[in-house]
Design a protein around this motif. Structure first.
Motif, mmCIF file in Angstrom:
data_model
loop_
_atom_site.group_PDB
_atom_site.id
_atom_site.type_symbol
_atom_site.label_atom_id
_atom_site.label_comp_id
_atom_site.label_asym_id
_atom_site.label_seq_id
_atom_site.Cartn_x
_atom_site.Cartn_y
_atom_site.Cartn_z
ATOM 1 N N CYS A 63 4.189 -9.781 -12.231
ATOM 2 C CA CYS A 63 3.762 -10.086 -10.870
ATOM 3 C C CYS A 63 2.523 -10.978 -10.889
ATOM 4 O O CYS A 63 1.793 -11.031 -11.883
ATOM 5 C CB CYS A 63 3.448 -8.794 -10.106
ATOM 6 N N ILE A 64 2.296 -11.668 -9.779
ATOM 7 C CA ILE A 64 1.110 -12.496 -9.589
ATOM 8 C C ILE A 64 0.375 -11.999 -8.355
ATOM 9 O O ILE A 64 0.977 -11.845 -7.284
ATOM 10 C CB ILE A 64 1.481 -13.977 -9.415
ATOM 11 N N VAL A 65 -0.923 -11.722 -8.508
ATOM 12 C CA VAL A 65 -1.791 -11.406 -7.376
ATOM 13 C C VAL A 65 -2.967 -12.363 -7.446
ATOM 14 O O VAL A 65 -3.688 -12.400 -8.457
ATOM 15 C CB VAL A 65 -2.283 -9.953 -7.413
ATOM 16 N N ARG A 66 -3.200 -13.131 -6.372
ATOM 17 C CA ARG A 66 -4.238 -14.161 -6.462
ATOM 18 C C ARG A 66 -4.732 -14.586 -5.081
ATOM 19 O O ARG A 66 -4.081 -14.356 -4.053
ATOM 20 C CB ARG A 66 -3.711 -15.386 -7.209
ATOM 21 N N GLU A 67 -5.925 -15.193 -5.092
ATOM 22 C CA GLU A 67 -6.500 -15.890 -3.941
ATOM 23 C C GLU A 67 -6.560 -15.001 -2.708
ATOM 24 O O GLU A 67 -6.281 -15.424 -1.591
ATOM 25 C CB GLU A 67 -5.702 -17.178 -3.665
ATOM 26 N N ASN A 68 -6.958 -13.748 -2.919
ATOM 27 C CA ASN A 68 -7.084 -12.799 -1.822
ATOM 28 C C ASN A 68 -8.486 -12.208 -1.806
ATOM 29 O O ASN A 68 -9.172 -12.158 -2.828
ATOM 30 C CB ASN A 68 -6.072 -11.654 -1.972
ATOM 31 N N ARG A 69 -8.891 -11.753 -0.646
ATOM 32 C CA ARG A 69 -10.112 -10.961 -0.573
ATOM 33 C C ARG A 69 -9.862 -9.604 -1.230
ATOM 34 O O ARG A 69 -8.755 -9.091 -1.211
ATOM 35 C CB ARG A 69 -10.509 -10.728 0.894
ATOM 36 N N ALA A 70 -10.871 -9.048 -1.825
ATOM 37 C CA ALA A 70 -10.845 -7.717 -2.432
ATOM 38 C C ALA A 70 -10.185 -7.732 -3.804
ATOM 39 O O ALA A 70 -10.341 -8.692 -4.557
ATOM 40 C CB ALA A 70 -10.226 -6.694 -1.482
ATOM 41 N N ARG A 71 -9.430 -6.686 -4.144
ATOM 42 C CA ARG A 71 -8.988 -6.461 -5.513
ATOM 43 C C ARG A 71 -7.530 -6.855 -5.716
ATOM 44 O O ARG A 71 -6.761 -6.991 -4.764
ATOM 45 C CB ARG A 71 -9.140 -4.967 -5.866
ATOM 46 N N SER A 72 -7.133 -6.969 -6.992
ATOM 47 C CA SER A 72 -5.720 -7.201 -7.296
ATOM 48 C C SER A 72 -4.936 -5.897 -7.231
ATOM 49 O O SER A 72 -3.905 -5.813 -6.573
ATOM 50 C CB SER A 72 -5.559 -7.836 -8.686
ATOM 51 N N VAL A 73 -5.434 -4.866 -7.915
ATOM 52 C CA VAL A 73 -4.707 -3.597 -8.025
ATOM 53 C C VAL A 73 -5.690 -2.445 -7.868
ATOM 54 O O VAL A 73 -6.756 -2.439 -8.490
ATOM 55 C CB VAL A 73 -4.004 -3.474 -9.396
ATOM 56 N N LEU A 74 -5.329 -1.447 -7.048
ATOM 57 C CA LEU A 74 -6.038 -0.174 -6.984
ATOM 58 C C LEU A 74 -5.065 0.918 -7.394
ATOM 59 O O LEU A 74 -3.964 1.024 -6.836
ATOM 60 C CB LEU A 74 -6.551 0.121 -5.572
ATOM 61 N N ILE A 75 -5.458 1.718 -8.353
ATOM 62 C CA ILE A 75 -4.596 2.782 -8.859
ATOM 63 C C ILE A 75 -5.373 4.097 -8.856
ATOM 64 O O ILE A 75 -6.404 4.226 -9.521
ATOM 65 C CB ILE A 75 -4.106 2.478 -10.287
ATOM 66 N N SER A 76 -4.898 5.070 -8.105
ATOM 67 C CA SER A 76 -5.478 6.417 -8.109
ATOM 68 C C SER A 76 -4.324 7.405 -8.002
ATOM 69 O O SER A 76 -4.120 8.025 -6.958
ATOM 70 C CB SER A 76 -6.460 6.598 -6.950
ATOM 71 N N THR A 77 -3.560 7.527 -9.073
ATOM 72 C CA THR A 77 -2.433 8.447 -9.105
ATOM 73 C C THR A 77 -2.437 9.194 -10.427
ATOM 74 O O THR A 77 -2.800 8.628 -11.467
ATOM 75 C CB THR A 77 -1.093 7.719 -8.913
ATOM 76 N N LYS A 78 -2.035 10.454 -10.398
ATOM 77 C CA LYS A 78 -1.955 11.242 -11.627
ATOM 78 C C LYS A 78 -0.628 11.032 -12.353
ATOM 79 O O LYS A 78 -0.379 11.657 -13.382
ATOM 80 C CB LYS A 78 -2.177 12.717 -11.305
ATOM 81 N N GLY A 79 0.238 10.183 -11.817
ATOM 82 C CA GLY A 79 1.467 9.837 -12.507
ATOM 83 C C GLY A 79 1.210 8.877 -13.648
ATOM 84 O O GLY A 79 0.086 8.423 -13.897
ATOM 85 N N ASN A 137 -2.155 -0.991 -3.631
ATOM 86 C CA ASN A 137 -3.013 0.190 -3.653
ATOM 87 C C ASN A 137 -2.115 1.417 -3.677
ATOM 88 O O ASN A 137 -1.265 1.582 -2.791
ATOM 89 C CB ASN A 137 -3.926 0.210 -2.422
ATOM 90 N N VAL A 138 -2.279 2.259 -4.690
ATOM 91 C CA VAL A 138 -1.467 3.465 -4.836
ATOM 92 C C VAL A 138 -2.412 4.652 -4.970
ATOM 93 O O VAL A 138 -3.243 4.681 -5.890
ATOM 94 C CB VAL A 138 -0.552 3.392 -6.075
ATOM 95 N N HIS A 139 -2.277 5.635 -4.094
ATOM 96 C CA HIS A 139 -3.222 6.749 -4.129
ATOM 97 C C HIS A 139 -2.695 7.939 -3.335
ATOM 98 O O HIS A 139 -1.683 7.859 -2.639
ATOM 99 C CB HIS A 139 -4.579 6.321 -3.547
ATOM 100 N N GLY A 140 -3.418 9.040 -3.425
ATOM 101 C CA GLY A 140 -3.191 10.204 -2.576
ATOM 102 C C GLY A 140 -4.277 10.284 -1.528
ATOM 103 O O GLY A 140 -4.967 9.301 -1.256
ATOM 104 N N HIS A 163 0.857 -1.181 0.000
ATOM 105 C CA HIS A 163 0.000 0.000 0.000
ATOM 106 C C HIS A 163 0.896 1.236 0.000
ATOM 107 O O HIS A 163 1.854 1.324 0.792
ATOM 108 C CB HIS A 163 -0.882 -0.012 1.252
ATOM 109 N N PHE A 164 0.578 2.209 -0.861
ATOM 110 C CA PHE A 164 1.407 3.403 -1.023
ATOM 111 C C PHE A 164 0.505 4.632 -0.995
ATOM 112 O O PHE A 164 -0.368 4.793 -1.853
ATOM 113 C CB PHE A 164 2.164 3.350 -2.350
#
Length: 606
Positions: free
Chosen positions: A422-438, A325-328, A301-302
């Motif tokens: 990368c591998i994201v799997r077998e977790n609750r919720a989402r694989s990737v959250l992106i909310s950055t203006k970069g 998760n990357v966001h401001g 998380h960032f």
């Protein structure tokens, strides 16, 4: 170059100046098989201020207990702030490497393994993080009475046991007990949360517990529906429960984490805030042998970072929340004080203590009514009043003060993101959250999570995670069965989260998203959901049916709402026995739908 060997260290000398030295912890009495917390704390204190040090651990199993650890108050975003015991307090270090030598660092109780604060050029490598007893218990269903909504479960781990008191189940930990609270039911056949997971979710109140054996408990009315035989309910207490994240990076420059594995954590595997340039290579979050759940919250998380977040060759699985998760952050304007000064408030309780801005940062005033940007300024002064509120002075103000509720977001502290292989799997919720203006590139990854694959949101409602994206490429990834939590997940879901009283403004919230050349296998035929997106390209993707879960046809494959300039081209759908359709509403304009196979565009304007 000449190399000199001394007691406890290796000096490398070039051109008459010392470049680096390696400190072997064994020469300081730090050896496997015992609690080494005090000695590690002491050694790090001695090394503080010295540049170019590698702290090396010969391979072994080192134990860290909280009793003799240093204690500092830590405000950790998306966690619970508190006094925290720390195993590796890396405060103010520069050009420092922690090399675990393939060791296991084993922690006990509420202790934070690694904190990097106000540091520069730090490398963490070659070790694993685990706990003697994790922060959750796993209840495996061995008997089931569906009619009476009752089941019997074996409780693991049993090192600190459990007890039933007043009809309540209390789960034992190192120094505390948890009531039955938050939980995730996992299916042992898939290694992932169950299809339609909420059917088996534990209730927070009303459960009746009875002890029926050394490691068995009977629970009645603990769930909405008695879980199947063999189900593993991963359970822990209610908030506060994010007290011991595994790795915390704060206010630091150029951090690298390589060949590090996190098996457990009382929070996130990695949380980073106000850091510049972070590189993860072969960073793994996974469950230990014999366990189902890994970290209790996000794997990574960032918040409020800048520079480049580069994530490659990583495995993130079995965690209780998102992969990355990357966001401001949106902060509320409480009051305009005059003289270009605002009284502001941190919006979410688990962001209190966040350093939102410093002089020189560019900030944007935003409407909380319609999530639209209003005015940009540069911060000239700040004054922190407490964990919740601060004063911020800016260089310029709009001629007319805007009406309605307002927020600020920080435009300076938004990172670029590269995530590859990368591998994201077998977790609750989402694989990737992106909310950055970069600038964002997600490429050559493999995703399979309970909810959406890639969520591009922006949230001025709940967690107050800003903001609208400006340049995102999602290319050549594999998405498998997203949405098995409720059947409704999308490989790509891009939409701001709004309160009922909030409305969209005149312009789109997200811009410039490219979803191309991806391979999707799923049961619902979903491809993309987009709301308030401008310049969206959905091209050359293949969607094939997968029969692991029940088929679902309730939602369109491509759903568009108040979008502008959208191209849906050369996508193919195969194997579905129900109509695959595209739906456009909310005044979507500039839509082009061309050369798609198996997609019913109906009467859409092509």
């Amino acid at each position: 170059m000449r190399t000199f060997f001394g007691v406890g260290c290796l000096l490398v000398i070039c051109a008459g100046s010392v470049l680096a030295r390696t400190v072997n912890v064994e020469d300081h009495g730090i050896v496997p098989g015992q609690d080494v917390t005090f000695k590690v704390n002491q050694l790090l204190e001695e090394l503080q201020g010295e540049k170019g040090v590698t702290l090396y651990f010969p391979k072994g199993r080192y134990e860290f207990k909280p009793e003799n650890a240093i204690e500092k108050y830590r405000a950790v975003t998306n966690h619970d702030n508190s006094l925290k015991r720390i195993a590796f307090p890396l405060y103010g270090f520069e050009d420092f490497t922690l090399d675990g030598g393939e060791s296991t660092f084993l922690f006990y109780g509420r202790i934070c393994p690694v904190i990097v604060e106000n540091s520069k050029n730090i490398m963490l490598k070659n070790f694993s993080i685990d706990w003697d007893t994790p922060f959750h218990h796993e209840l495996t269903v061995v008997e089931r009475d569906e009619k009476n909504n009752t089941f019997v479960a074996e409780v693991s781990p049993m090192k600190h046991g459990f007890k039933v008191q007043g009809g309540k189940l209390l789960l034992g930990h190192y120094g505390w007990e948890d009531e039955l609270g938050q939980n995730i039911p996992y299916d042992p056949k898939t290694g992932a949360p169950y299809w339609d997971t909420r059917r088996y979710g534990l209730k927070y109140r009303g459960a009746k517990a009875a002890n029926v054996g050394e490691n068995r408990v009977r629970l009645q009315d603990a769930t909405r529906l008695a879980p199947p035989l063999g189900a593993v309910l991963c359970a822990w207490g209610n908030s506060p429960n994010r007290l011991a994240q595994s790795i915390h990076l704060g206010n630091s420059l150029n951090t690298t984490i390589e060949n590090v594995t996190v098996y457990a954590g009382g929070g996130m595997g990695l949380i980073a805030e106000r850091c510049e340039n972070i590189h993860l290579n072969k960073f793994v979050v996974t469950s230990a042998e014999g366990r189902t759940l890994s970290a209790r919250a996000d794997a990574t998380h960032f918040l409020g970072c800048k520079g480049l977040i580069h994530v490659e060759n990583c495995l993130l699985e079995h965690m209780g929340d998102d992969g990355i998760n990357v966001h401001g952050a949106y902060v509320k304007v409480v009051e305009y004080m005059g003289d270009n000064t605002f009284l502001c408030e941190i919006s979410h309780r688990q962001q209190k203590g966040l350093i939102f801005c410093e002089p020189g940062d560019k900030v944007m005033l935003t409407s909380r009514k319609n999530v639209q940007p209003l005015y940009e300024s540069t911060v000239t002064a700040t004054r922190i009043l407490n964990e919740s509120r601060f004063l911020m002075t800016v260089d310029m103000m709009p001629e007319t003060y805007p009406e309605g509720p307002l927020s600020f977001e920080n435009l300076t502290w938004y990172p670029d993101v590269i995530m590859k292989k990368c591998i994201v799997r077998e977790n609750r919720a989402r694989s990737v959250l992106i909310s950055t203006k970069g600038k964002v590139l997600l490429e050559d990854n493999w995703f399979s999570s309970q909810m959406h694959g890639v969520l591009i949101e922006g949230d001025n409602k709940s967690w107050y995670e800003s903001g609208g994206v400006r340049d995102v490429t999602i290319n050549n990834n594999t998405f498998v069965n997203h949405g098995y939590g409720n059947g409704q997940g999308y490989p790509l879901y891009a939409a701001p989260m709004l309160l009922p009283e909030q409305t969209l403004g005149d312009d789109q919230y997200h811009w410039n998203i490219r979803f191309t050349n991806n391979r999707i296998k799923n049961f619902n035929g979903h491809l993309v959901h987009a709301k308030s997106v401008k310049n969206l390209i959905v091209e050359e993707n293949t969607v094939e049916v997968d029969n692991t879960y029940p088929s679902s046809s309730g939602l369109p494959a491509v759903a568009l709402d108040f979008c502008k300039d959208v191209r849906v081209k050369n996508n193919s759908f195969a194997g579905f026995e129900f109509p695959i359709r595209i739906e456009s509403k909310g005044g979507t304009t500039g839509l082009k739908v061309e050369h798609n196979t198996g997609l019913d565009s109906g009467t859409l304007n092509k």
